[in-house]
Design a protein around this motif. Structure first.
Motif, short mmCIF file in Angstrom:
data_model
loop_
_atom_site.label_atom_id
_atom_site.label_comp_id
_atom_site.label_asym_id
_atom_site.label_seq_id
_atom_site.Cartn_x
_atom_site.Cartn_y
_atom_site.Cartn_z
N GLU A 98 -92.69 25.27 -76.10
CA GLU A 98 -93.05 25.18 -74.49
C GLU A 98 -94.57 25.37 -74.77
OE1 GLU A 98 -92.07 25.72 -71.94
OE2 GLU A 98 -89.99 25.74 -72.11
N ARG A 99 -95.71 25.82 -75.44
CA ARG A 99 -96.84 25.51 -75.95
C ARG A 99 -96.99 24.60 -75.76
NH1 ARG A 99 -99.23 28.18 -80.79
NH2 ARG A 99 -97.60 29.58 -80.32
N HIS A 100 -96.40 23.45 -76.54
CA HIS A 100 -96.56 21.93 -76.76
C HIS A 100 -96.53 21.06 -75.31
CE1 HIS A 100 -96.47 17.84 -79.03
NE2 HIS A 100 -95.38 17.88 -78.40
N ARG A 101 -95.36 21.91 -74.15
CA ARG A 101 -95.37 20.50 -73.09
C ARG A 101 -95.97 21.45 -72.51
NH1 ARG A 101 -92.81 22.23 -68.36
NH2 ARG A 101 -91.35 20.73 -67.72
N ASN A 102 -96.69 22.33 -72.54
CA ASN A 102 -97.76 22.94 -71.21
C ASN A 102 -99.10 21.99 -71.95
OD1 ASN A 102 -95.89 24.53 -70.02
ND2 ASN A 102 -96.37 26.01 -70.97
N GLN A 155 -94.52 21.54 -85.99
CA GLN A 155 -93.49 23.49 -85.67
C GLN A 155 -92.81 23.84 -84.54
OE1 GLN A 155 -97.18 25.59 -85.39
NE2 GLN A 155 -97.48 24.78 -87.36
N ALA A 156 -93.09 22.37 -83.66
CA ALA A 156 -92.29 22.50 -81.83
C ALA A 156 -91.13 22.42 -82.24
CB ALA A 156 -93.02 21.75 -81.27
N GLU A 157 -90.67 21.66 -82.99
CA GLU A 157 -88.91 21.38 -82.97
C GLU A 157 -88.31 22.33 -83.85
OE1 GLU A 157 -88.77 17.93 -85.70
OE2 GLU A 157 -90.07 16.16 -85.30
N ALA A 207 -90.78 28.82 -78.75
CA ALA A 207 -91.87 29.23 -77.83
C ALA A 207 -93.31 28.25 -78.55
CB ALA A 207 -92.58 30.83 -78.63
N ILE A 208 -93.50 27.83 -79.33
CA ILE A 208 -94.22 26.77 -79.53
C ILE A 208 -93.71 25.38 -78.87
CG2 ILE A 208 -95.26 25.62 -81.58
CD1 ILE A 208 -95.24 27.72 -83.64
N ALA A 255 -101.57 19.76 -78.69
CA ALA A 255 -100.84 19.21 -79.11
C ALA A 255 -99.35 18.57 -79.77
CB ALA A 255 -100.24 18.90 -77.67
N GLY A 256 -100.60 17.25 -80.53
CA GLY A 256 -100.61 16.74 -81.77
C GLY A 256 -99.91 17.84 -83.25
#
Length: 194
Positions: free
Chosen positions: A170-174, A161-163, A167-168, A155-156
């Motif tokens: 959401e993946r980071h959060r999940n 990329q999540a910023e 979609a990324i 996740a880290g």
């Protein structure tokens, strides 16, 4: 009639060889003496194994104290990460300043906590490797902790990329929520087991 009276009368009768000794009338049921029985022993397959005594060093107990104190700090860090991350996910750049400030701090705090608990936990797991008492619980705790650590590391690694990508994000959060769940389950196994 008491037991001793019966024995005394029988002894006197046997010694004189006469049946003419007056006997008191029985006042209740006569009970024959009972032979002493052999103590009951449970079958071998139903007895519990004896617990093995293992001696731990003073350092072990110091590391346990550190490990446990840090594990209590884990839940507030998770809550802060979740609430601030949820604000960032829902509102993006319009998220409150506290969420933008607190999320990286809570995530970094979790990483430091996990690093310290990995060191103290691994060291104590190694020192207690010969202790059969609670071994399955310790190994399950360790496996869940390792899985959670891997999830947090992943996740880290995708946080930047999540910023930029929903979609990324959401993946980071999940992945972070799954890791928090595994870590909390790992913590509860040890909390309830002790």
């Amino acid at each position: 009639m008491s037991f001793l009276t019966v024995i005394a009368s029988a002894s006197l009768l046997a010694a004189t060889g006469s049946d003419s000794i007056p006997r008191p009338a029985p006042s209740g049921p006569l009970v024959a003496p009972v032979a002493l029985a052999v103590p009951f022993r449970a079958p071998v397959d139903t007895t519990k194994r004896a617990r093995k005594a293992v001696t731990y060093s003073d350092g072990y107990y110091k590391r346990v104290a550190i490990h446990q104190a840090l594990s209590w700090a884990m839940l507030p860090l998770f809550a802060t990460s979740y609430v601030s991350g949820d604000q960032l996910l829902d509102k993006g750049d319009d998220a409150p300043d506290w969420a933008q400030t607190m999320h990286p701090i809570a995530a970094t705090g979790s990483a430091v906590l996990f690093g310290a608990n990995a060191v103290t936990g691994t060291w104590n797991l190694w020192e207690g490797r010969k202790d059969p008492n609670g071994r399955k619980r310790r190994l399950l705790h360790s496996a869940l902790f390792i899985a959670a650590s891997g999830g947090f590391a992943y996740a880290g690694s995708i946080a930047d990329q999540a910023e930029e990508n929903g979609a990324i994000r959401e993946r980071h959060r999940n992945v972070a929520i799954a890791s928090m769940s595994a870590s909390t389950a790992s913590w509860l196994i040890m909390l309830i087991g002790n």
